[in-house]
Design an enzyme around this catalytic site. Structure first.
Site, short mmCIF file in Angstrom:
data_model
loop_
_atom_site.label_atom_id
_atom_site.label_comp_id
_atom_site.label_asym_id
_atom_site.label_seq_id
_atom_site.Cartn_x
_atom_site.Cartn_y
_atom_site.Cartn_z
N ASP A 7 58.37 -2.40 -2.62
CA ASP A 7 59.08 -3.42 -3.37
C ASP A 7 60.08 -4.07 -2.41
O ASP A 7 60.43 -3.48 -1.38
CB ASP A 7 59.79 -2.75 -4.55
CG ASP A 7 60.74 -3.67 -5.28
OD1 ASP A 7 60.36 -4.82 -5.56
OD2 ASP A 7 61.88 -3.24 -5.55
N PHE A 8 60.57 -5.24 -2.72
CA PHE A 8 61.54 -5.91 -1.85
C PHE A 8 62.96 -5.76 -2.38
O PHE A 8 63.81 -5.12 -1.76
CB PHE A 8 61.19 -7.39 -1.68
CG PHE A 8 62.09 -8.10 -0.69
CD1 PHE A 8 61.97 -7.88 0.66
CD2 PHE A 8 63.05 -9.01 -1.13
CE1 PHE A 8 62.80 -8.52 1.59
CE2 PHE A 8 63.88 -9.66 -0.24
CZ PHE A 8 63.76 -9.42 1.13
N ASP A 9 63.23 -6.35 -3.55
CA ASP A 9 64.59 -6.32 -4.09
C ASP A 9 65.03 -4.90 -4.42
O ASP A 9 64.35 -4.18 -5.14
CB ASP A 9 64.67 -7.18 -5.35
CG ASP A 9 64.56 -8.67 -5.06
OD1 ASP A 9 64.46 -9.03 -3.88
OD2 ASP A 9 64.57 -9.46 -6.01
N GLY A 96 58.82 -9.11 -7.22
CA GLY A 96 59.01 -10.01 -8.36
C GLY A 96 59.99 -11.11 -8.01
O GLY A 96 60.26 -11.99 -8.82
N LYS A 140 51.93 -5.79 -9.98
CA LYS A 140 51.88 -5.00 -8.75
C LYS A 140 50.70 -4.03 -8.75
O LYS A 140 50.02 -3.87 -7.73
CB LYS A 140 53.21 -4.25 -8.55
CG LYS A 140 54.36 -5.20 -8.26
CD LYS A 140 55.66 -4.47 -7.95
CE LYS A 140 56.78 -5.46 -7.66
NZ LYS A 140 58.03 -4.81 -7.26
N ASP A 167 57.77 -1.66 -11.04
CA ASP A 167 57.03 -0.95 -9.99
C ASP A 167 56.12 0.13 -10.57
O ASP A 167 55.28 0.69 -9.86
CB ASP A 167 58.00 -0.31 -8.99
CG ASP A 167 58.81 -1.34 -8.22
OD1 ASP A 167 58.21 -2.30 -7.71
OD2 ASP A 167 60.05 -1.19 -8.15
#
Length: 209
Positions: A7-9, A96, A140, A167
């Site tokens: 995930d990024f954030d 997202g 995802k 996630d």
């Protein structure tokens, strides 16, 4: 072939991209409340994303890009990705959040790919609309299954790392499920829990990866 999906954030990056954009527009409180509920699984992700992005309507595109290019990475992000790649992993990011951030940090972090959402712009300003590959709470998981088929990677050789409710869907497709400084709803689905905000903690599990 092995696959690692981050995930990024609040995983690769320290915070939520939309919260940084909200500060510029003076709508931090409204957006933060919605984000918190969405990440805890209390709100539909698609509806919460649309609602939050609508509050960004009118922001200059140039300013949004500038903010997204100056987000703070979490400790150990570059080193962890580099080490995973040394160990035969393809490393991708599912977010997202937004292309303005993930495309920029793809090269900085050495990611093999990134999938996220696009903030719609017109006449140099954000319109308050958004679309893309990661709009739903199931996105995802769906994307991970596609990539696994393309690369011929099985769940046994798949590692996923995230922090929030959106996630959960990808955890079903991976044997190594890491909850990183995560919400309780995701910890319940994980088999590796890391509460220290240092992505290098993942590497302490490298022998089992």
């Amino acid at each position: 072939m092995k696959l690692a999906v981050f995930d990024f954030d609040s995983t690769l990056m320290d915070g939520e991209t939309i919260d940084f954009l909200a500060e510029e527009m003076g709508v931090s409180q409204q957006i933060a409340q919605i984000t918190k509920k969405a990440m805890q699984g209390e709100l539909d992700f698609y509806e919460s994303l649309k609602t939050r992005v609508k509050l960004l309507e009118g922001m200059p595109q140039k300013k949004a890009v500038e903010i997204c290019h100056n987000l703070p990475l979490n400790l150990g992000a570059k080193e962890t990705i580099a080490e995973l790649k040394k160990n035969g992993y393809k490393v991708v990011c599912f977010s997202g959040g937004f292309k303005f951030a993930t495309e920029y940090f793809r090269d900085i972090l050495g990611l093999d790919g990134e999938f996220s959402n696009t903030l719609h712009c017109k006449n140099g300003k954000l319109t308050g609309e958004v679309g893309g590959e990661m709009m739903f709470d199931f996105s995802k998981g769906t994307m991970l299954s596609v990539i696994q088929r393309l690369l011929n990677v099985c769940p046994k050789n798949t590692l996923v790392v995230g922090d929030g409710a959106n996630d959960i869907s990808m955890f079903a497709y991976a044997e190594k499920k890491i909850a990183f400084c995560a919400k309780e709803i995701l910890k319940q689905q994980a088999n590796i829990i890391i509460d220290k905000k240092d992505l290098r903690e993942i590497l302490s599990h490298i022998k089992s990866l």
